[in-house]
Design a protein around this motif. Sequence first.
Motif, mmCIF file in Angstrom:
data_model
loop_
_atom_site.group_PDB
_atom_site.id
_atom_site.type_symbol
_atom_site.label_atom_id
_atom_site.label_comp_id
_atom_site.label_asym_id
_atom_site.label_seq_id
_atom_site.Cartn_x
_atom_site.Cartn_y
_atom_site.Cartn_z
ATOM 1 N N LYS A 1 1.717 8.755 -3.490
ATOM 2 C CA LYS A 1 2.429 8.710 -2.230
ATOM 3 C C LYS A 1 3.162 7.251 -2.730
ATOM 4 O O LYS A 1 2.970 6.293 -2.298
ATOM 5 C CB LYS A 1 2.097 8.697 -1.045
ATOM 6 N N LEU A 2 3.714 6.461 -3.789
ATOM 7 C CA LEU A 2 3.854 5.087 -3.236
ATOM 8 C C LEU A 2 5.307 5.258 -3.579
ATOM 9 O O LEU A 2 6.226 5.982 -3.493
ATOM 10 C CB LEU A 2 3.968 4.939 -5.296
ATOM 11 N N LEU A 3 5.869 3.744 -3.571
ATOM 12 C CA LEU A 3 7.496 3.262 -2.569
ATOM 13 C C LEU A 3 8.004 2.855 -4.305
ATOM 14 O O LEU A 3 7.146 2.036 -4.988
ATOM 15 C CB LEU A 3 7.808 1.781 -2.016
ATOM 16 N N GLN B 1 9.543 -0.526 -4.542
ATOM 17 C CA GLN B 1 9.685 -1.227 -5.022
ATOM 18 C C GLN B 1 7.707 -1.736 -7.071
ATOM 19 O O GLN B 1 7.617 -0.491 -6.453
ATOM 20 C CB GLN B 1 8.006 -1.589 -3.799
ATOM 21 N N LEU C 1 0.501 -3.621 0.537
ATOM 22 C CA LEU C 1 1.191 -2.753 1.011
ATOM 23 C C LEU C 1 0.484 -2.894 1.982
ATOM 24 O O LEU C 1 0.799 -3.286 3.677
ATOM 25 C CB LEU C 1 2.105 -1.370 0.892
ATOM 26 N N ARG D 1 -4.306 0.635 -4.415
ATOM 27 C CA ARG D 1 -3.777 0.546 -3.153
ATOM 28 C C ARG D 1 -4.873 0.732 -1.915
ATOM 29 O O ARG D 1 -4.953 0.613 -0.635
ATOM 30 C CB ARG D 1 -2.384 1.465 -2.705
#
Lengths: 304, 224
Positions: free
Chosen positions: B89-91, B94, B102, B150
């Motif tokens: 579930k990374l963006l 970005q 984040l 993260r």
Amino acid sequence: MSDYLVRHAQVFLSSVGQLVRSPGSSLLTVLAIGITLALPTLLYLLVENVQNVTRTWQGRAQISVFLQLDTTNEAARALQDVLAARPEIESSRLITAQQALEEFKNQSGFGAAMDILSDNPLPASILLHLKTGHDQPELIENLVRELEANPEVDLAQWDMAWIKRLHIILRLVQRSVLILAALLVLAVIIIISNTIRLAIMNRRDEIEIMKLIGATDSFIRRPFLYGGVLQGLLGALCAGAIVSACVGLLQDPIGELVSLYHGDFSTTGLDPRSFFTLLLAGSALGWLAARAAVGRYLGQIEPA
Amino acid sequence: MIRFAQVTKRYESGHEALKSVSFVLDRQEMAFLIGRSGAGKSTLLKLITRVEKTTRGQLIVNDKNITRLSSRQIPFLRREIGVVFQDHKLLYDQTVFDNVALPLVVAGIGHREASRRVRAALDKVDLLNKERLYPIMLSGGEQQRVGIARAVVNRPVVLLADEPTGNLDPQLSDEIMDIFHQFNEFGVTVLIATHEHRHIDRLRKRVLELEQGRLIRGGEGMED
């Protein structure tokens, strides 16, 4: 507090970034908003200008008061003094029966025919010029009625009844502009809220992830609200440009037309205050639209 | 740190994913959550982050009863819990740096402090030299390490992971598990759902086993 401002600034800049990253569709949206906002603005200017024109015409509003045939010059002069003292009268001029006859002989070309008559068939009359501010059709009509109540007065005539009609037409146009503006405002809200809806749908995964790592709803909402305000603001700027261009294009022909009648009218464009109002309205509409879209669609996105 | 007291979760479809589950995971403890797929592992983790709501029973996380949490308070619960997902579930638009930052941005932490913490987290997962890259340029194992960075950047008291090694080969898988183990030794409470029994034998940690929604091993009043 300064941290808070910095964060808002960051979000605002990232909203600008979002717009810049998809320049094609952003430009189209802004143009659509601009055209939609330009229409009611132009109509508003039209009404303003027409009102300005009628205002200058009414400055010339005058009432002719015809006196009874048997009124003596002294009585006429006395009446003129009384009328001239009224607050709504700018100036007055007495035309005695003799003067009227002279004028008629000179202007009509029936001079010889008039000589046959033993009596002067023309009455004396008083011309009244009204002050500005007392020249609305309703006030004039009241005045005319008052004047006719005078025993020396045979007939008071207001020869600009058509201004009354124009006023009614203007009121109708004004109301139509209002209705049209309301519809177009609705259109702007729909345009913006739809683009915000698409933006939300496109960033569905991102929103889910943000929620998973502890973003509050207001944090997620913020960039979309800024996006809406930005679109509204840019749309309003675009509308301002369109309106200025239109006024610029119409100025010369209107000036020519006006100078054919009387040259003391110039078209008013978008003054700074109206322009500012336009920008404010655009931004407010953008915010409203984004708020509606966000309220409706952001809640539907929950991580699963 | 995490206390399940007769927690039952029934989905709207009527499916009962968890049946009266009770266990306590102490502060600084590390445990594996095992069971076949569909046994309720993911559901159990989702209850802890309030992605799903308990149907019955009490659930205490970090001294807070989260069965009675209002939706306004949920973000603040999630900030105390780091979660690592099987699909990362990374963006993807970005950079690695921004992805890891984040949770700090979301929590409103200042830029300077955030950069410092992001670098520290990236250092721990050995990705400091890749902070400017985009996730798509990284291998699966590296992407998972970004996910871990993260999850820990906000210094959570609890670290959850749902099949974090699911798509990785054994060597990478061991590396990832070792990272979790390290965080546990720094004092973070860790709960990892996995189907790889190899890690259990290797790291010798507590095991919670689910079978058809029931806890059959490692629960309250049970022997291991």
